[in-house]
Structure formats: C-alpha cells, structure tokens
Write a protein that holds these residues in place. Sequence first.
Motif, PDB file in Angstrom:
ATOM      1  N   THR A 124       0.863  -1.183   0.000  1.00 21.61           N
ATOM      2  CA  THR A 124       0.000   0.000   0.000  1.00 21.61           C
ATOM      3  C   THR A 124       0.899   1.232   0.000  1.00 21.61           C
ATOM      4  O   THR A 124       2.114   1.133   0.200  1.00 21.61           O
ATOM      5  CB  THR A 124      -0.908   0.052   1.240  1.00 21.61           C
ATOM      6  N   ASP A 125       0.305   2.397  -0.209  1.00 18.65           N
ATOM      7  CA  ASP A 125       1.088   3.614  -0.010  1.00 18.65           C
ATOM      8  C   ASP A 125       1.173   3.887   1.494  1.00 18.65           C
ATOM      9  O   ASP A 125       0.623   3.130   2.313  1.00 18.65           O
ATOM     10  CB  ASP A 125       0.496   4.799  -0.782  1.00 18.65           C
ATOM     11  N   GLU A 126       1.852   4.951   1.886  1.00 19.38           N
ATOM     12  CA  GLU A 126       2.061   5.221   3.303  1.00 19.38           C
ATOM     13  C   GLU A 126       0.777   5.535   4.040  1.00 19.38           C
ATOM     14  O   GLU A 126       0.728   5.516   5.273  1.00 19.38           O
ATOM     15  CB  GLU A 126       3.045   6.384   3.471  1.00 19.38           C
ATOM     16  N   THR A 349       4.733   0.048   6.960  1.00 18.19           N
ATOM     17  CA  THR A 349       4.230   0.849   5.848  1.00 18.19           C
ATOM     18  C   THR A 349       4.297   2.338   6.163  1.00 18.19           C
ATOM     19  O   THR A 349       4.638   3.159   5.303  1.00 18.19           O
ATOM     20  CB  THR A 349       2.774   0.452   5.528  1.00 18.19           C
TER      21      THR A 349
END
Length: 387
Positions: A124-126, A349
Amino acid sequence: MTKPLLYFDNAASSWPKPPQVGEAVLRCINECAANPGRGSHAMAVQASRVVFEARKHAAKLFGFKNPNDLAFGSNTTEALNLAIKGHVKEGEHVICTAVEHNSVRRPLEYLRRTKNVQVTYLETDEFGRINIDALKENIQSNTSLVVINHSSNLLGSILPVADIGQLCRDKGICLLVDAAQTAGILPVHVEQMGIDMLAFPGHKGLLGPQGTGGLYIHPRLDLEPLMHGGTGSQSEAIDQPSVRPDRYEAGTPNTPGLAGLSEGLKFVLRTGAENIHAKEWGQTQRIMEALRDVPHLRLLGPAIGEERTGIVSFVLEHMDASEVAFILDQHYGIAVRAGYHCTPLAHETAGTGKTGAVRASVSYFTTDEEVDTLIEAVKEIADSVIL
C-alpha cells in the motif's frame, strides 16, 4: 480501578456504551440466563429469543437475508480464524494487504507453515491505500481468498470494498473483510459490496460488551468449523451439525453479552452508521487541523479532508510513544493507545516500525470539549520536547 476522565481508545473498545446495553446484560443474567438451544423450558426458550434477536439486528445492519448465516463468537479474532482456517485449503494462495492486523497475519502465517499456503502481502502507499490493478495482477490460478481490512486500525484509511468485491466476483474468488474498525461506523452491505465473509466485533463500533463478535458467511460457503463440540442439535451425530449457525457455534454462547450487543445494534440502526461516521470524521479533522503544524509531530494516515475512520495516530520526535501515552494518562487523565497496535505490517508501511505511534480514537459519544482538551494536552507535551 478509576475510569479515565477522557477516553480516546475507542478503536480498541468503545466507551461509554448506551445505557440500555448494560441494562440488557443485567436483565438477561437475572431473567433468562439458561442455555439457549439446549432445552425446551421457558427460560431456555427466552434465552434463544435473545440470541436470535441479536442475529436479526445484525442481518438488518449488514444487509443479508438469513440471520442464520451469522456465526456468533467472542471477537473479531475468532471470526477471522474461523474464516481463514475454515476456507483455505492446502497449497492454495491468499492475498491480503500490507496493513493487516495480526489477527489476519498470524493465521495466514500459520497456514503457510503447516499447509504450504502461499501468501501475498499487497503493498500500500504510506496512507494504507492499495492499487486495485496491482491486486488484479497478483491473482493466481490457485488464489482462493482475498482478505482486506475495511479500515486500518493504525492509519484510519478506508479501502474501496465494493470495487474489490466486484473484482473478486468477476474472478470467482472469496472476499473476506475485517470490519473491526468499521462495523457500526461505516455503512456495510455485504450483498451490494460483494462481501463473502464479514468479521466484526461487538465491543467497538457496535457499542456492545466485550466478548462478542461474529462472522457473516455467504450461503454458498461451507467452512471447516474452528471448534467442535456441543450444539444442542443433531446430538446423536459424531460430526458437527451441518445446519447453520450450529455448525460454527459449539459450546454455550455469551447470552448476556449478546443481549447487550442486540441493544448496541439497535442504537446503531436508529442513529445510522452514516451519521455516526460523519460526527467522528468531523472530530478527527478538528484534531488533525490543530496538530498539523505542531513542531516535531507527524500525523499518520490520510491527509486532512480525506476519508478516514475516527482514528488519529501520530509520532512525536524525540519522545517514545509509550511515554507520551503515560503522560496523557497520568497528568491529563486522557486514555490513548501507544505502541504497535497489533499491526506491525502497518507500522512498517507508515515508517514507524522502530518507534511505534500514539493513537487517539473518537466515538459517537466523544464531545468537542474532550477533543479540545486532548489537543491542548498534546501541544503542551510537544512544547516540552527537549532536542
């Protein structure tokens, strides 16, 4: 134990509860504490009615037709274990996200060790958001299950469940949704959203007692039971009953807890999940706007103005997250949660794998005055940071 003056740990367990929740628990203990489904006498029949009422309210809230497609259990963790271990077969492939709770990760890693199950953790993105095209690209011929949390318990990010559900339907893959942070807070309709299994807690957004939760199971699915034992039905058979929900509910249930959960469900149905979410979202925005320019403080999760659940997590440079939580508790009477929140994948993440984070989470009953007190307390702590 003295209750905290200001409670911002609703992502773990909601508090306070509507008064009728506790009243229903006590009434059940005093008036119908017999074993439901185990006898034909009047008290046992009344206990069975209590449990079925809770099933009906859950079916109405989550949009499924047959209340018996719901298996009650003690929490989301039990529900997720039933779903994962009961559905995935040896040598199959499972996709989940890189922000999952340990209640998903640990059962999957157990199956990887014991049944040669392949597991893909989708990046996933941050902020905890996934790319659906990437999900599609990771599907294999032996993919039998996709597991996603509706919302991250660290970041508050919300995944597009309906879009993911449509992809899984098109590919003939079962979709399991962890609704630990959204049940009772966001609208969830299993049929419209393509959800095959929905795991949820009773003690968070549904405002019920601890020790309650459940798993919706699509009628076409037949899971291997997680537990085997007495059910009150088909007692002459060697194996677990084939009928629902008995097949998945061995042993005496938490009838008083389910009586309380039934009242929590009724409260959510009356109030409307969309209204609950709107209030919580407004308060998270207020917290984020007040803290975004505080020196040495970094907010986690979606940016201001974007959709999220009632969670605001942050890190304060040069201070341990547990120390911040301790100061909030001891000096300000504010309860928050610090550490890794049982989701090390999400911390990796977010870039907080070595530090952990402080998580403040609101509920429908959180007041604006309480929010203001939290904001001022965090600002004072940040001002005291020694570089």
